[in-house]
Design an enzyme around this catalytic site. Structure first.
Site, PDB file in Angstrom:
ATOM      1  N   SER A 192       0.858  -1.181   0.000  1.00 51.67           N
ATOM      2  CA  SER A 192       0.000   0.000   0.000  1.00 51.67           C
ATOM      3  C   SER A 192       0.888   1.223   0.000  1.00 51.67           C
ATOM      4  O   SER A 192       2.011   1.172   0.508  1.00 51.67           O
ATOM      5  CB  SER A 192      -0.881   0.035   1.238  1.00 51.67           C
ATOM      6  OG  SER A 192      -1.564   1.275   1.315  1.00 51.67           O
TER       7      SER A 192
ATOM      8  N   TYR B 168      -2.284  -1.166  10.304  1.00 53.64           N
ATOM      9  CA  TYR B 168      -2.364  -1.401   8.862  1.00 53.64           C
ATOM     10  C   TYR B 168      -1.108  -0.875   8.165  1.00 53.64           C
ATOM     11  O   TYR B 168      -0.493  -1.592   7.363  1.00 53.64           O
ATOM     12  CB  TYR B 168      -3.615  -0.712   8.306  1.00 53.64           C
ATOM     13  CG  TYR B 168      -3.806  -0.860   6.822  1.00 53.64           C
ATOM     14  CD1 TYR B 168      -4.314  -2.039   6.278  1.00 53.64           C
ATOM     15  CD2 TYR B 168      -3.503   0.181   5.950  1.00 53.64           C
ATOM     16  CE1 TYR B 168      -4.504  -2.173   4.916  1.00 53.64           C
ATOM     17  CE2 TYR B 168      -3.689   0.057   4.586  1.00 53.64           C
ATOM     18  CZ  TYR B 168      -4.191  -1.117   4.071  1.00 53.64           C
ATOM     19  OH  TYR B 168      -4.378  -1.245   2.718  1.00 53.64           O
TER      20      TYR B 168
END
Lengths: 256, 266
Positions: free
Chosen positions: B142, B155
């Site tokens: 990401s 995350y």
């Protein structure tokens, strides 16, 4: 070379420095994908360049020449919506060894040349859309020894790539491909000059998780994807294609 | 469609989710034999439409289930050319509000799951490259693995781990013809993103969900979110032989978002 078919049909592309090496592979690939292609170089038209490619003898580092290149594309095919800034020169010198003339040649071609070309195509692309791909280098992220001005010039390419992407969206996309070691005539010459050419080659291959150097087509594949509609959301990035070279730490004791 | 993946066998984890589903559909259109692995046949989005990939029940955090899933692929196809590790979850909290259980769950799915599927896919991928050519593992990192979004600590950290694991696997398995890359999406319009906008703890700051959506959209140089199709376009290229020299890299696909310095509101 693998063609994607006619994914670039009716697109008009300008590729700088398409006489040989990576630039030539990009020219051939965009042509195979259906684009009309103009390329340029400082010398005469290469004898083996595909007949349908338009050639302009010009130096991208000179603003008037950049204007001529884009004007020639406009006259021959129409307004270009694809620009691949590939023209570049390499110089194997430290800062102390670099002369004013060296600086003007490297920075003039690699930095000012890219700037000149972007400045010529952007007014139309900003209105009507377009995709610019710049050939940066892993040397712009991590330095190759004794290539100071070249390394710095490629970092400039990466920086201007991001600036163009954020200033000229949403219709213009601008990305860079950062090749690692690509087996061009330039690289082959380098190996031949090594004290032990066979050992130099084996060492270079061993440093690549892919087990080989790149081929010009490896870069052309990525350029073809980035200028196509498949890459509609790719913008402002510098993508490395180096067979895994820079994912590994440069310290690999077993190679010493 | 040109059939860039003809003859290839692919397994996509999170294959019934927003992005995973788009990848499976694209792979099928390109001629691949596709297995969609997920917790349930409907995933997060209801019943699949159109040409659906064969479903394989899989919780990526269970080594037994991973082994069983690879056994299913081996029995049906005999090899694996492409592994896409798209299963992932988000914990929308700062570390202060994240429980140990949530932290462990985030790493179990996003990192340990990738380790397990890749580890047990290797024997099947070696079969795929035995005749020359390359196999391809595509991990989901990401842009949050490079720069952080607020309130997403576990995350962000898990995605940073994915990026490092991608490089490590590329170095270790490149010599045997297995390429490993990560895709680092920015804001992609999926159920996960809509949950993020709706979440009270996601930094909504009392604004309406619509205002938040527009604000985030307009921070993008390209002035839009990505779609699962945009991601599938890149996954497809990385899975194909065209990308035969691409390995060990983190491919950011974010509409220009992370190319810019944070936009100051002066």
């Amino acid at each position: 070379m693998t063609s994607q078919g006619n994914g670039l049909k009716s697109k008009i592309a300008v590729v700088t420095g398409g006489g040989r090496g990576i630039g030539r592979a990009v020219v051939d690939r965009l042509l195979a994908d259906g684009a009309s292609v103009l390329t340029c170089g400082r010398g005469n038209r290469p004898a083996d360049l595909a007949a349908e490619v338009f050639w302009v003898q010009a130096d991208v580092g000179i603003a008037a020449d950049a204007r001529t290149i884009v004007a020639s594309a406009r006259e021959a095919f129409g307004e270009p919506t694809i620009l691949v800034n590939n023209a570049g020169v390499q110089l194997t010198k430290t800062v102390v060894e670099t002369t004013d003339t060296d600086w003007d040649l490297v920075v003039g071609t690699n930095c000012k040349g890219m700037f000149n070309m972007c400045r010529e195509v952007l007014p139309f692309m900003t209105e009507h859309g377009g995709s610019i791909v710049n050939i940066g280098s892993i040397s712009g992220n991590v330095s190759d020894p004794k290539m100071a001005i070249y390394n710095a010039s490629k970092a400039f390419v990466h920086g201007l790539t991001r600036s163009v992407a954020i200033d000229h969206g949403p219709k213009v996309r601008c990305n860079a491909i950062c090749p690692g070691w690509i087996m061009t005539e330039m690289a082959a010459d380098g190996f031949d000059l090594a004290r032990d050419p066979a050992r130099a080659r084996a060492d270079a291959f061993a440093r690549h998780p892919a087990g080989r150097l790149g081929a010009p087509d490896d870069i052309a594949n990525a350029v073809a994807w980035l200028v196509s509609d498949q890459a509609a959301f790719a913008n402002g990035q510098c993508f490395v294609i180096d067979g895994g070279l820079t994912a590994a730490s440069p310290l690999q004791p077993e190679l010493f | 469609m040109s059939g860039k993946l003809g003859g290839k066998v692919a397994l996509v984890t999170g294959g019934r989710g927003g992005i995973g589903r788009a990848i499976c559909e694209r792979f099928i259109a390109e001629g691949a034999t596709v297995f969609a692995a997920d917790l349930s046949d409907t995933g997060s989005m209801g019943a699949a439409s159109g040409a659906a990939a064969a479903f394989v029940q899989l919780d990526v955090t269970s080594e037994d289930q991973v082994k069983a899933a690879m056994g299913t692929v081996e029995a049906a196809a005999g090899k694996l050319d492409v592994l896409v590790n798209a299963a992932g979850i988000e914990i929308e909290k700062t570390i202060e509000h994240t429980t140990l259980e949530e932290w462990n769950r985030c790493f179990a799915v996003n990192v340990t799951g990738m380790f397990l599927t890749s580890k047990h896919a290797l024997p099947l991928m070696r079969k795929a490259v035995s005749g020359g050519g390359t196999a391809s593992i595509i991990n989901f990192g990401s842009y949050d693995g490079f720069i952080a979004d607020p309130g997403l600590a576990a995350y962000c950290a898990s995605k940073g781990a994915v990026h490092a694991l991608t490089r490590a696997m590329a170095c270790d398995h490149g010599p045997e013809g297995i390429r490993v890359n990560a895709i680092c999406p920015g804001y992609i319009d999926t159920p996960m993103l809509q949950c993020f906008f709706a979440g009270a703890g996601s930094g909504g700051g009392g604004r309406t969900i619509e205002a938040l959506r527009d604000a985030v959209r307009n921070v993008h140089p390209i002035r839009n979110y990505g779609t699962p199709t945009d991601v599938a376009n890149l996954v497809n290229w990385l899975a194909s032989d065209e990308a035969r020299y691409a390995s060990g890299q983190l491919w950011v696909l974010d509409g220009g978002l992370s190319a810019q310095v944070q936009q100051m509101r002066l």
